[in-house]
Design an enzyme around this catalytic site. Structure first.
Site, PDB file in Angstrom:
ATOM      1  N   ARG A 118       0.849  -1.053  -0.035  1.00  0.00           N
ATOM      2  CA  ARG A 118      -0.109   0.057   0.022  1.00  0.00           C
ATOM      3  C   ARG A 118       0.680   1.377   0.029  1.00  0.00           C
ATOM      4  O   ARG A 118       0.395   2.122  -0.637  1.00  0.00           O
ATOM      5  CB  ARG A 118      -1.053  -0.207   1.139  1.00  0.00           C
ATOM      6  CG  ARG A 118      -2.156  -1.333   0.929  1.00  0.00           C
ATOM      7  CD  ARG A 118      -3.307  -0.957   2.034  1.00  0.00           C
ATOM      8  NE  ARG A 118      -2.636  -1.730   3.309  1.00  0.00           N
ATOM      9  CZ  ARG A 118      -2.389  -3.052   3.630  1.00  0.00           C
ATOM     10  NH1 ARG A 118      -2.907  -3.973   2.975  1.00  0.00           N
ATOM     11  NH2 ARG A 118      -1.778  -3.418   4.684  1.00  0.00           N
TER      12      ARG A 118
ATOM     13  N   GLU B 201       5.192 -11.428  15.194  1.00  0.00           N
ATOM     14  CA  GLU B 201       4.919 -12.047  16.213  1.00  0.00           C
ATOM     15  C   GLU B 201       5.241 -13.626  16.503  1.00  0.00           C
ATOM     16  O   GLU B 201       5.724 -14.004  17.342  1.00  0.00           O
ATOM     17  CB  GLU B 201       2.953 -12.073  16.331  1.00  0.00           C
ATOM     18  CG  GLU B 201       2.623 -11.875  17.619  1.00  0.00           C
ATOM     19  CD  GLU B 201       1.049 -11.939  17.345  1.00  0.00           C
ATOM     20  OE1 GLU B 201       0.741 -11.551  16.433  1.00  0.00           O
ATOM     21  OE2 GLU B 201       0.434 -12.217  18.435  1.00  0.00           O
TER      22      GLU B 201
HETATM   23  P1  AMP Z   1       4.164  -3.109  11.505  1.00  0.00           P
HETATM   24  O1  AMP Z   1       5.552  -3.730  10.977  1.00  0.00           O
HETATM   25  O2  AMP Z   1       3.857  -3.901  12.732  1.00  0.00           O
HETATM   26  O3  AMP Z   1       4.336  -1.822  11.836  1.00  0.00           O
HETATM   27  O4  AMP Z   1       3.109  -3.316  10.388  1.00  0.00           O
HETATM   28  C1  AMP Z   1       2.918  -2.641   9.607  1.00  0.00           C
HETATM   29  C2  AMP Z   1       2.407  -3.164   8.353  1.00  0.00           C
HETATM   30  O5  AMP Z   1       1.424  -4.064   8.327  1.00  0.00           O
HETATM   31  C3  AMP Z   1       2.086  -2.311   7.217  1.00  0.00           C
HETATM   32  O6  AMP Z   1       2.551  -2.548   5.847  1.00  0.00           O
HETATM   33  C4  AMP Z   1       0.597  -2.220   7.365  1.00  0.00           C
HETATM   34  O7  AMP Z   1      -0.135  -2.154   6.047  1.00  0.00           O
HETATM   35  C5  AMP Z   1       0.109  -3.472   7.919  1.00  0.00           C
HETATM   36  N1  AMP Z   1      -0.654  -3.550   9.089  1.00  0.00           N
HETATM   37  C6  AMP Z   1      -0.460  -3.676  10.341  1.00  0.00           C
HETATM   38  N2  AMP Z   1      -1.517  -3.746  10.970  1.00  0.00           N
HETATM   39  C7  AMP Z   1      -2.474  -3.038  10.266  1.00  0.00           C
HETATM   40  C8  AMP Z   1      -3.741  -2.985  10.473  1.00  0.00           C
HETATM   41  N3  AMP Z   1      -4.574  -2.991  11.910  1.00  0.00           N
HETATM   42  N4  AMP Z   1      -4.543  -2.647   9.425  1.00  0.00           N
HETATM   43  C9  AMP Z   1      -4.123  -2.564   8.200  1.00  0.00           C
HETATM   44  N5  AMP Z   1      -2.761  -2.915   7.933  1.00  0.00           N
HETATM   45  C10 AMP Z   1      -1.879  -3.144   9.130  1.00  0.00           C
END
Ligand code: AMP
Length: 185
Positions: free
Chosen positions: A66, A103
């Site tokens: 995205r 996780e």
């Molecule tokens: P993180 O590495 O934990 O910051 O996760 C970020 C990535 O996961 C990004 O590319 C987001 O698009 C996706 N992501 C994580 N949580 C969500 C959520 N609740 N809704 C949409 N996309 C998410």
């Protein structure tokens, strides 16, 4: 460059919450409804253009998948190039990779070794790069992507997100500036 509360509201209301996707307990922030709403998309992109037009950026780097959408529009508006940071195994040329923990287990992102020119240099200086994604949760993906930008010789000057899940405190692991348009409690 600040946004009015009305502009923030237009963007916020255009994003759809999908409970329990992709698994129970996760509220997925669906930006497809933002993309298909011309007023919301234009409000968002004009805000980002105004914020970053004086940063003298050389590139926008977007995170798979995205981040590619917002990053490409922004790069075009700023008149600069776009670079994709992709999930492992998708880029065709020589890559540099960075692992990060999930996780359970690991994931890996990659960038082309010459994504920002030879050794990441632009006019004898490290290229100035803005990193962008739709959402920061733990920050692990963006941190790995920022490391990649720096690994290939460029300088990641800021990480930008449309949404930030504040309760996960992802921004604490970044030494560089982090900007989010919407803060979700
Ligand atoms: P993180 O590495 O934990 O910051 O996760 C970020 C990535 O996961 C990004 O590319 C987001 O698009 C996706 N992501 C994580 N949580 C969500 C959520 N609740 N809704 C949409 N996309 C998410």
């Amino acid at each position: 460059m600040t946004m009015t509360p009305e502009e923030k509201q237009i963007i916020l209301e255009s994003i759809r919450d999908i409970p329990d996707f992709p698994k129970p307990g996760i509220v997925f922030k669906d930006i497809t409804t933002l993309l298909s709403n011309p007023e919301a998309l234009n409000t968002l992109m004009t805000h980002l253009e105004n914020r970053y037009k004086h940063y003298n950026l050389d590139y926008v780097a977007g995170i798979d998948a995205r981040g590619f959408i917002f990053g490409s529009i922004l790069a075009d508006r700023l008149g600069i190039g776009f670079v994709p940071v992709r999930k492992k195994g998708k880029l065709p040329y020589t890559t540099v990779a960075e692992k990060y923990s999930l996780e359970y287990g690991f994931d890996e992102v990659e960038i082309h070794i010459d994504a920002f020119g030879k050794e990441g240099m632009c006019n004898d200086k490290p290229a100035k790069v803005l990193l962008i994604d739709d959402l920061m949760a733990t920050g692990g993906t963006a941190k790995a992507a920022a490391n990649l930008v720096n690994k290939v010789g460029a300088e990641c000057v800021e990480a930008c997100f449309i949404m930030e899940l504040m309760f996960l405190k992802g921004r604490e692991q970044f030494e560089m500036p982090v900007y989010s348009v919407l803060q979700i409690d």
